[in-house]
Design an enzyme around this catalytic site. Structure first.
Site, PDB file in Angstrom:
ATOM      1  N   ARG A  61       0.785  -1.251   0.000  1.00 46.06           N
ATOM      2  CA  ARG A  61       0.000   0.000   0.000  1.00 46.06           C
ATOM      3  C   ARG A  61       0.811   1.292   0.000  1.00 46.06           C
ATOM      4  NH1 ARG A  61      -4.277  -2.647  -1.846  1.00 46.06           N
ATOM      5  NH2 ARG A  61      -5.398  -3.885  -0.297  1.00 46.06           N
ATOM      6  N   HIS A 212      -3.752 -15.635  -8.646  1.00 47.80           N
ATOM      7  CA  HIS A 212      -4.906 -16.115  -7.859  1.00 47.80           C
ATOM      8  C   HIS A 212      -5.938 -16.915  -8.662  1.00 47.80           C
ATOM      9  CE1 HIS A 212      -6.478 -12.410  -9.553  1.00 47.80           C
ATOM     10  NE2 HIS A 212      -5.867 -11.633  -8.675  1.00 47.80           N
ATOM     11  N   ASN A 252     -11.417 -11.144  -4.198  1.00 43.91           N
ATOM     12  CA  ASN A 252     -11.533 -11.083  -5.655  1.00 43.91           C
ATOM     13  C   ASN A 252     -10.327 -11.763  -6.272  1.00 43.91           C
ATOM     14  OD1 ASN A 252     -12.454 -10.460  -8.196  1.00 43.91           O
ATOM     15  ND2 ASN A 252     -11.591  -8.389  -8.208  1.00 43.91           N
ATOM     16  N   ASP A 279      -1.671 -12.932  -2.058  1.00 45.93           N
ATOM     17  CA  ASP A 279      -2.551 -11.800  -2.371  1.00 45.93           C
ATOM     18  C   ASP A 279      -2.872 -11.030  -1.090  1.00 45.93           C
ATOM     19  OD1 ASP A 279      -3.997  -9.977  -3.795  1.00 45.93           O
ATOM     20  OD2 ASP A 279      -5.640 -11.328  -4.328  1.00 45.93           O
ATOM     21  N   HIS A 283      -6.765  -4.048   4.543  1.00 47.61           N
ATOM     22  CA  HIS A 283      -7.754  -2.975   4.445  1.00 47.61           C
ATOM     23  C   HIS A 283      -8.136  -2.503   5.841  1.00 47.61           C
ATOM     24  CE1 HIS A 283      -8.474  -3.155   0.157  1.00 47.61           C
ATOM     25  NE2 HIS A 283      -8.688  -4.459   0.216  1.00 47.61           N
ATOM     26  N   PRO A 293     -13.086  -5.973  -1.334  1.00 50.73           N
ATOM     27  CA  PRO A 293     -12.531  -7.329  -1.266  1.00 50.73           C
ATOM     28  C   PRO A 293     -11.077  -7.334  -0.832  1.00 50.73           C
ATOM     29  CG  PRO A 293     -12.593  -6.582  -3.540  1.00 50.73           C
ATOM     30  CD  PRO A 293     -13.261  -5.498  -2.727  1.00 50.73           C
ATOM     31  N   GLY A 294     -10.677  -8.396  -0.126  1.00 53.30           N
ATOM     32  CA  GLY A 294      -9.264  -8.526   0.242  1.00 53.30           C
ATOM     33  C   GLY A 294      -9.066  -9.195   1.583  1.00 53.30           C
TER      34      GLY A 294
END
Length: 404
Positions: A61, A212, A252, A279, A283, A293-294
């Site tokens: 991030r 993924h 996702n 992945d 968040h 999503p995550g």
């Protein structure tokens, strides 16, 4: 700097035996039994010594979204999960689509100095799906380009990117999702884009890595391409092999059906899956409540995979080391991933008999978003060693005579 690890069970993709490992000046110098050196020594009887893990797919991030994660907290999360090298995605703010941002990330990661970091650049400028001119300016430090988070819808643009990437020796990482079809059916969105991107990779000769993978059909396309000899690699995530669509948690691509999981595991067994990619997508609580999503997954990846794949008898610990260490190192071109003389002294000590109770409050990551909250999983990371230096140790082991 020197470090001797004594009495561990040494496991990597090709070996499994009790012994000692001696690391000098950052590299593995000697492997054997009853080694004695005048240096710091770890007495690791009863523990597994594996090559540290390498993540082909993480989000730290930085820049621009450091309220979710930053290079320090991401690195701390990585070593807590047994990782010493990560490949970071480009969907930062601003998007990583130029060497200035790449160099900013690498310089900052170097100052943090905890894990080795590679920064991926976007396929299209600003993830806009149209402009690939920035690829021409990329320097040799860039090994991957990806518009992770979305697919490149325009096939002509993707061909153009692939031809440029092939010329520069860059592998494209595809987020296989046709967003025109996502609201119709997420399976169709993944399957059609997987087929398209593999077809374009065959046409251009560009190396392709499929991120993924979550459906049986998408994996079938990959297997067919691999059997035909094309340079196609792929990853699956811990959550896509451990959780079905019955679990209400948004990622996702989405969690899939039991038959998808069974097929992905069969492909791991047969060697068609190259890597586990976490992945890792931290968040805020607010974002997750709003449906973003995550999963914050790098700290739980080994325990999830060990519990699901090894403990249940699908694969050996050697095979898990292959897809979490050896193969990702090969794809990234790193001198890691195996316990061999001359390789980087990047290792992890693990207690596979002990369970970890997943508690997001104990995560080193800023992201506390996990579907594994409260689960008891086998495989506790005891120590992570980077270039012969202990960079993480589990506090509950400090008093057990490990160091001496």
């Amino acid at each position: 700097m020197e470090l001797l690890i004594k009495g561990a069970r040494i496991v990597d993709a090709s070996q499994d035996f009790p012994g000692d490992v001696y690391i000098k000046d950052g590299f593995i110098e000697e492997i054997g039994k009853n080694l004695n050196k005048d240096c710091k020594t770890l007495h690791a009887r009863g523990l597994m010594l594996l090559p540290s893990f390498i993540d082909l797919h993480s989000h730290f991030r930085d820049p621009g979204l450091t309220h979710k994660e930053d290079l320090l907290t991401g690195s701390l999360a990585a070593i807590k999960g047994g990782y010493t090298a990560v490949n970071l995605m480009a969907n930062t703010k601003p998007v990583c689509d130029n060497m200035d941002i790449v160099n900013y990330v690498l310089k900052k990661a170097g100052k943090v100095g905890i894990v080795d970091v590679h920064q991926t650049v976007s396929i299209t400028r600003e993830l806009g799906g149209k402009d690939t001119n920035h690829i021409d300016e990329l320097e040799p430090s860039v090994k991957f380009i990806s518009d992770d988070g979305k697919g490149v819808l325009n096939s002509k643009v993707m061909i153009e990117a692939m031809m440029k990437a092939k010329k520069k020796g860059i592998r494209i990482i595809t987020h296989a999702e046709n967003e025109e079809l996502t609201e119709v059916d997420t399976r169709l969105a993944e399957n059609t884009m997987t087929w398209r991107d593999i077809s374009l990779a065959k046409f251009t000769g560009c190396p392709l890595h499929v991120a993924h993978v979550s459906t049986k059909e998408a994996m079938e396309y990959i297997v067919e391409a691999k059997k035909s000899g094309y340079d196609i690699t792929c990853e699956v995530t811990p959550h896509h092999i451990a959780l079905t669509e019955d679990v209400e948690y948004r990622v996702n691509p989405p969690l899939r059906k039991k038959e998808d999981i069974e097929f992905l595991i069969r492909c791991i067994q047969e060697g068609w899956v190259d890597a586990i990619g976490t992945d890792h997508a931290p968040h805020t609580l607010e974002d997750k409540q709003n449906g973003v999503p995550g999963i914050s997954g790098i700290e739980t990846a080994f325990s999830v995979c060990y519990s699901k794949l090894v403990k249940k008898g699908y694969i050996t610990l050697n095979k898990l080391s292959e897809i979490m260490s050896k193969n990702p190192a090969r794809i990234m071109g790193l001198n890691k991933g195996e316990i061999k003389i001359g390789y980087d002294g990047d290792l992890t000590l693990i207690d596979i008999q002990r369970k970890v109770n997943v508690s997001s409050e104990e995560f080193a990551s800023k992201g506390k978003n996990t579907p594994f909250e409260g689960m008891k999983l086998y495989g506790v990371i005891v120590m992570t060693i980077k270039s012969g230096k202990v960079v993480y140790k589990n506090s509950s082991y400090v008093s057990q005579g490990l160091e001496g």
